[in-house]
Design a protein around this motif. Sequence first.
Motif, PDB file in Angstrom:
ATOM      1  N   SER A 122       0.860  -1.180  -0.126  1.00 29.58           N
ATOM      2  CA  SER A 122      -0.044   0.108   0.033  1.00 29.58           C
ATOM      3  C   SER A 122       0.738   1.235   0.150  1.00 29.58           C
ATOM      4  N   GLU A 123       2.273   0.911   0.529  1.00 35.17           N
ATOM      5  CA  GLU A 123       2.853   2.447   0.327  1.00 35.17           C
ATOM      6  C   GLU A 123       3.399   2.640  -0.922  1.00 35.17           C
ATOM      7  N   LEU A 124       3.786   4.068  -1.283  1.00 34.95           N
ATOM      8  CA  LEU A 124       4.550   4.212  -2.345  1.00 34.95           C
ATOM      9  C   LEU A 124       6.038   3.971  -2.303  1.00 34.95           C
ATOM     10  N   THR A 125       6.223   2.906  -2.164  1.00 32.53           N
ATOM     11  CA  THR A 125       7.676   2.503  -2.218  1.00 32.53           C
ATOM     12  C   THR A 125       8.066   1.507  -3.163  1.00 32.53           C
ATOM     13  N   GLY A 126       9.482   1.077  -3.381  1.00 32.37           N
ATOM     14  CA  GLY A 126       9.711  -0.184  -4.261  1.00 32.37           C
ATOM     15  C   GLY A 126      10.177   0.514  -5.520  1.00 32.37           C
ATOM     16  N   THR A 127       9.944  -0.532  -6.631  1.00 32.99           N
ATOM     17  CA  THR A 127      10.384  -0.249  -7.938  1.00 32.99           C
ATOM     18  C   THR A 127       9.309  -0.558  -8.833  1.00 32.99           C
ATOM     19  N   VAL A 128       8.856   0.374  -9.749  1.00 33.36           N
ATOM     20  CA  VAL A 128       7.859   0.166 -10.875  1.00 33.36           C
ATOM     21  C   VAL A 128       8.651   0.241 -12.161  1.00 33.36           C
ATOM     22  N   THR A 129       8.711  -0.584 -12.861  1.00 31.91           N
ATOM     23  CA  THR A 129       9.064  -0.909 -14.358  1.00 31.91           C
ATOM     24  C   THR A 129       8.057  -0.614 -15.326  1.00 31.91           C
ATOM     25  N   ILE A 130       8.615   0.289 -16.316  1.00 34.61           N
ATOM     26  CA  ILE A 130       7.304   0.764 -17.406  1.00 34.61           C
ATOM     27  C   ILE A 130       8.161   0.494 -18.562  1.00 34.61           C
ATOM     28  N   SER A 131       7.601  -0.255 -19.372  1.00 41.11           N
ATOM     29  CA  SER A 131       8.148  -0.439 -20.921  1.00 41.11           C
ATOM     30  C   SER A 131       7.136   0.218 -21.910  1.00 41.11           C
ATOM     31  N   ALA A 132       8.054   0.982 -22.859  1.00 37.54           N
ATOM     32  CA  ALA A 132       7.275   1.826 -23.883  1.00 37.54           C
ATOM     33  C   ALA A 132       8.161   1.814 -25.046  1.00 37.54           C
ATOM     34  N   PRO A 133       7.783   2.318 -25.976  1.00 37.34           N
ATOM     35  CA  PRO A 133       8.561   2.482 -27.266  1.00 37.34           C
ATOM     36  C   PRO A 133       9.525   3.900 -27.079  1.00 37.34           C
ATOM     37  N   PRO A 134      10.672   3.803 -27.331  1.00 38.01           N
ATOM     38  CA  PRO A 134      11.730   4.844 -27.110  1.00 38.01           C
ATOM     39  C   PRO A 134      11.213   6.105 -27.206  1.00 38.01           C
ATOM     40  N   ALA A 135      10.998   6.606 -28.384  1.00 39.50           N
ATOM     41  CA  ALA A 135      10.639   7.936 -28.626  1.00 39.50           C
ATOM     42  C   ALA A 135       9.530   8.329 -27.975  1.00 39.50           C
ATOM     43  N   LEU A 136       8.386   7.663 -27.920  1.00 39.62           N
ATOM     44  CA  LEU A 136       7.212   8.006 -27.239  1.00 39.62           C
ATOM     45  C   LEU A 136       7.594   8.328 -25.478  1.00 39.62           C
ATOM     46  N   ALA A 137       8.303   7.504 -25.254  1.00 42.68           N
ATOM     47  CA  ALA A 137       9.013   7.640 -23.901  1.00 42.68           C
ATOM     48  C   ALA A 137       9.821   8.817 -23.356  1.00 42.68           C
ATOM     49  N   ALA A 138      10.495   9.126 -24.262  1.00 42.58           N
ATOM     50  CA  ALA A 138      11.325  10.244 -24.132  1.00 42.58           C
ATOM     51  C   ALA A 138      10.450  11.347 -24.152  1.00 42.58           C
ATOM     52  N   ALA A 139       9.838  11.694 -25.163  1.00 39.43           N
ATOM     53  CA  ALA A 139       8.835  12.864 -25.469  1.00 39.43           C
ATOM     54  C   ALA A 139       7.816  12.998 -24.488  1.00 39.43           C
ATOM     55  N   ARG A 140       7.160  11.640 -23.870  1.00 38.60           N
ATOM     56  CA  ARG A 140       5.728  11.922 -23.436  1.00 38.60           C
ATOM     57  C   ARG A 140       5.770  11.275 -21.878  1.00 38.60           C
ATOM     58  N   LEU A 141       6.483  10.514 -21.804  1.00 39.18           N
ATOM     59  CA  LEU A 141       6.497   9.713 -20.350  1.00 39.18           C
ATOM     60  C   LEU A 141       7.590  10.313 -19.253  1.00 39.18           C
ATOM     61  N   ILE A 142       8.717  10.864 -19.888  1.00 34.45           N
ATOM     62  CA  ILE A 142       9.916  11.413 -18.858  1.00 34.45           C
ATOM     63  C   ILE A 142       9.171  12.425 -17.857  1.00 34.45           C
ATOM     64  N   GLY A 143       8.634  13.481 -18.397  1.00 36.64           N
ATOM     65  CA  GLY A 143       8.274  14.485 -17.807  1.00 36.64           C
ATOM     66  C   GLY A 143       7.335  13.973 -16.605  1.00 36.64           C
ATOM     67  N   PRO A 144       6.272  13.511 -16.869  1.00 32.81           N
ATOM     68  CA  PRO A 144       5.427  13.185 -15.708  1.00 32.81           C
ATOM     69  C   PRO A 144       6.042  12.086 -14.672  1.00 32.81           C
ATOM     70  N   LEU A 145       6.858  11.094 -15.241  1.00 39.24           N
ATOM     71  CA  LEU A 145       7.474  10.159 -14.325  1.00 39.24           C
ATOM     72  C   LEU A 145       8.386  10.789 -13.043  1.00 39.24           C
ATOM     73  N   VAL A 146       9.295  11.730 -13.924  1.00 37.26           N
ATOM     74  CA  VAL A 146      10.179  12.554 -13.022  1.00 37.26           C
ATOM     75  C   VAL A 146       9.493  13.341 -11.978  1.00 37.26           C
ATOM     76  N   ALA A 147       8.311  14.185 -12.516  1.00 32.37           N
ATOM     77  CA  ALA A 147       7.390  14.703 -11.432  1.00 32.37           C
ATOM     78  C   ALA A 147       6.944  13.773 -10.345  1.00 32.37           C
ATOM     79  N   LEU A 148       6.547  12.518 -10.723  1.00 35.23           N
ATOM     80  CA  LEU A 148       5.980  11.489  -9.741  1.00 35.23           C
ATOM     81  C   LEU A 148       7.157  11.198  -8.800  1.00 35.23           C
ATOM     82  N   GLN A 149       8.330  10.985  -9.285  1.00 29.81           N
ATOM     83  CA  GLN A 149       9.279  10.275  -8.271  1.00 29.81           C
ATOM     84  C   GLN A 149       9.556  11.511  -7.606  1.00 29.81           C
TER      85      GLN A 149
END
Length: 284
Positions: free
Chosen positions: A87-114
């Motif tokens: 239930s705690e926000l701990t540990g590792t979460v692994t996300i798999s995504a196409p490289p170009a999409l990951a760089a352009a659209r996922l990095i920002g929100p994931l960094v903000a969350l971390q």
Amino acid sequence: MDWENLRHLYAFAEHGSLAAAARALGVEHATVARRIAALETQLQTRLVDRRGRRLLLTGDGERIAAIARRMREDADAVERAAAGARSELTGTVTISAPPALAAARLIGPLVALQQKHRRLELRLIGEARSAALERREADIAVRLSRPRSGELIIVRLGAMPFRLYASPGYLRDRDERDWSFVGYDAPMAQSPQQRRLRAIAAGRAIAFTASNAELQQAAARAGAGVAMLPGFMADDDPALVRVDGDAPPFQREIWLAIHADMKTAAGVRAVVDALKAAFATGAD
């Protein structure tokens, strides 16, 4: 029973050779051979036929490998259940995504969350293949094709528009009938955007191929031809111009999938919510 010996037999059965099993397990091929031999001694049963040029499972080997496969699936299910119960926000979460999409659209929100949840570790894998969620190769998969099988929870995040781009130098003094194109090589040669590109080319040459969109973008900048690229990559690229005018873009839908066992894992839920919010607002 030594599970490690069974695990090496399963890997051999799954991948078809000692070398391929060794690569999958991250060990030397001699280790795989030694583990299988130890299992044969332990069970007093021959599991591998070594008489030919290629090692093959015996009938007993196939039956025991099938049992080992079910044990592996059960072990993966235990890991998913444990991860889903946290239930705690701990540990590792692994996300798999196409490289170009990951760089352009996922990095920002994931960094903000971390940054908001410092004890949460995020692992982003840029890959074109579909990660096996049931084997926990990833906890979350972001894909351009809707998954069709498995015990999955699937969310549509949005769409990715593709348009045609080229360098101004390439287009200068070149008739449209003489255009050549930049596209994918194998294994992406049968992707929907590549099939669309071939239809647009209509017999004109696809003279330059590359394995990913980033290399295609670089090739188009260098004057290799006309490339079909995602708008988020090329719209703001000063070295490229759109060449398809007001024609509607070719679009691929963006899908997010998690295994049903992971739906209650706090870290997974947080990542899913962050990505859904980012795509809903159009934020990078």
